[in-house]
Write an enzyme that holds these catalytic residues in place. Sequence first.
Site, PDB file in Angstrom:
ATOM      1  NE  ARG A 247      50.163  61.385 107.078  1.00  0.00           N
ATOM      2  CZ  ARG A 247      50.036  61.156 105.784  1.00  0.00           C
ATOM      3  NH1 ARG A 247      50.070  62.148 104.939  1.00  0.00           N
ATOM      4  NH2 ARG A 247      49.889  59.924 105.330  1.00  0.00           N
ATOM      5  N   PRO A 248      53.751  61.606 112.708  1.00  0.00           N
ATOM      6  CG  PRO A 248      53.593  61.125 114.979  1.00  0.00           C
ATOM      7  CD  PRO A 248      52.828  61.710 113.832  1.00  0.00           C
ATOM      8  CB  VAL A 249      57.850  57.856 110.987  1.00  0.00           C
ATOM      9  CG1 VAL A 249      57.092  58.284 109.740  1.00  0.00           C
ATOM     10  CG2 VAL A 249      59.082  58.720 111.200  1.00  0.00           C
TER      11      VAL A 249
ATOM     12  CD  GLN B 228      53.818  53.433 117.526  1.00  0.00           C
ATOM     13  OE1 GLN B 228      53.771  52.238 117.794  1.00  0.00           O
ATOM     14  NE2 GLN B 228      54.076  54.354 118.427  1.00  0.00           N
TER      15      GLN B 228
ATOM     16  CG  ASP C  81      42.657  58.109 102.581  1.00  0.00           C
ATOM     17  OD1 ASP C  81      43.055  59.050 103.272  1.00  0.00           O
ATOM     18  OD2 ASP C  81      43.375  57.131 102.279  1.00  0.00           O
TER      19      ASP C  81
END
Length: 418
Positions: A123-125, A127, A306
Site C-alpha cells: 500500500r504505497p502512497v 500517487q 472489501d
Amino acid sequence: MQKLLVHGGKPLRGEVNISGAKNAALPILCATLLTEDPLQINNVPVLRDIATMLALLKQMGVHIETQPNPSNLSLTTKQIDNPTAPYEMVKTMRASILVLGPLLARIGKASISLPGGCAIGLRPVDQHIKGLQAMGADISINHGYINASVKKLQGTRIVFDITTVTGTENLMMAATLAEGTTTLENAAREPEIVDLANCLIAMGAKIQGAGTDIITIEGQPSLHGANHSVMPDRIEIGTFLTACTATGGEIRLNNTAAHLLDAVIDKLIEAGAQIDLDNNQICLTMNSKPRSVNLRTAPYPAFPTDMQAQFMALNCIADETAIITETIFENRLMHVQELKRMNADIEVEGNTAIIRGISHLDGAHVMATDLRASASLVIAGLVARGQTTIDRIYHLDRGYEHIEKKLSQLGADINRID
Ligand code: EPU
C-alpha cells in the site's frame, strides 16, 4: 484482549439498521481542515478508526463537538496549530494520509508519518505524492515522515498510474482550494468519492465528474461550513447480506442504498439468495444451501476487495467449487489459513483461492488478521458446528459498529468476552 464467541447453526431473522460508511466518513472528517467554519457531519459511525481520526484532527487544533447522538458531530477548524500526523496514529490507521491534501491546501505545510506496509499489502502512497508535487508542492521524505510545503497549490492535469481511492480523495480535497482548475484522470469511481464530493460541493467547492474516471475541480479562494449526512456503509450492508446467505433465513436491512452494491447483489443472487430492493431497504431470503460463486475483485463498479473475505466464507459451505481472485491487494487472503482451521477446503495459488464447498465447517479458535478477514471469520462462525472463538477482534471494531449486537438482534448466538 476481547474475543468473540460464536455458536453456529442459527439462521438469521429480523431487521437491523445500517450505519454510516467508515470509508466515506474518514475523508469527510478531514474536509473540516479546508474551512474555518463549522462542518456538521451526521450519520458518522461510532468506530475505532473514526475515534483515531478525531484524535488526529483534535491534536491539529480541530474543535470537535459531539451532540447527544454520538453519530452527529460538529467540527470547527479556526486554525491549524500542528499540521502533523504522528507515527503512533498513522501506524494504526493508514487513512491518516487523508489529512495531507487538505493541510497543504489550507496552510501550505504538513508533516505526515509515512504509512508503511500493512497486513493486506504494501500500500504505497506514491500517487498521492506525485499528484501533490504536480500541483507545486515541495515534498521530501525524512526520518519516516513526508514533509510537504507549498506557497499555493496550482491546478493542473493529473493522470493516476493506478486507480486509488484515498489518492483520488486526497487530491480532490487539495484541488478545492488550489489556484486554477485541476483535472484528475483515471480517478477512482467509488461511491465514497461521490459522497465526499457532495460534502465539498455543499462547502462551496466546484467539482464535476465525481463517480467517473475524470474529475474536474475549479479551485476556490475559500470554502465555507456545511451540513452533510454520510452515505450508508455498502460493505456493512454486503457483510450482513452475505452472512444471511450463508446461514439461511430472512433479514431486512434499513437505511441502505442498494444501487451502491450491484456487483455484490448479483453474486448473492447467483448464490441462491432472493433479494428485494425497496427505497432504502433491502430484504434477503435464503432457503437453500448456497451455490458456489466465482469472483474477481476490481475497482468500483466491479466486485469490491472489501467483500472478498466474506464471500470466501460463504463459498466454504457452498455446493461446488469456486474460484476467487484478489487483484487489488497482494496479501489479502490471510483469512484462508484461519478458515482452514475450521476445516475449510481451500487451496491458494498466487492471488487465487480455489474453494471446494463442504457440508459444514467446524467451530475452532481463530485469529482475526485484518478488518474484512474478521468479518469472514464471523460468518464462518455463524455457520460452523459448535463454538468458534475469534481473537484480536480490535480489527473488527475498526470498521463494524456493534456487529455482535446487530447479529444478536438477528438471532445469532454471538457474545463478546474479555
Ligand atoms: N496504490 C499504489 N500507490 C498509491 C496508492 C495506492 O500503488 O499511491 C495501490 C495499493 O497498494 C493497492 C491499490 O493501489 O494495491 C488500490 O489501493 P487504494 O489506494 O485504492 O486503497 P486505499 O485508498 O488505501 C481504500 C479503502 C480500503 C479499500 C480500498 C480499495 C479507505 C479508508 N480505505 O483504501 O478499505 O480496500 O480503498 O477499495 O477508503 C477496508 O475498509 O477494509 C479497507 C481496506
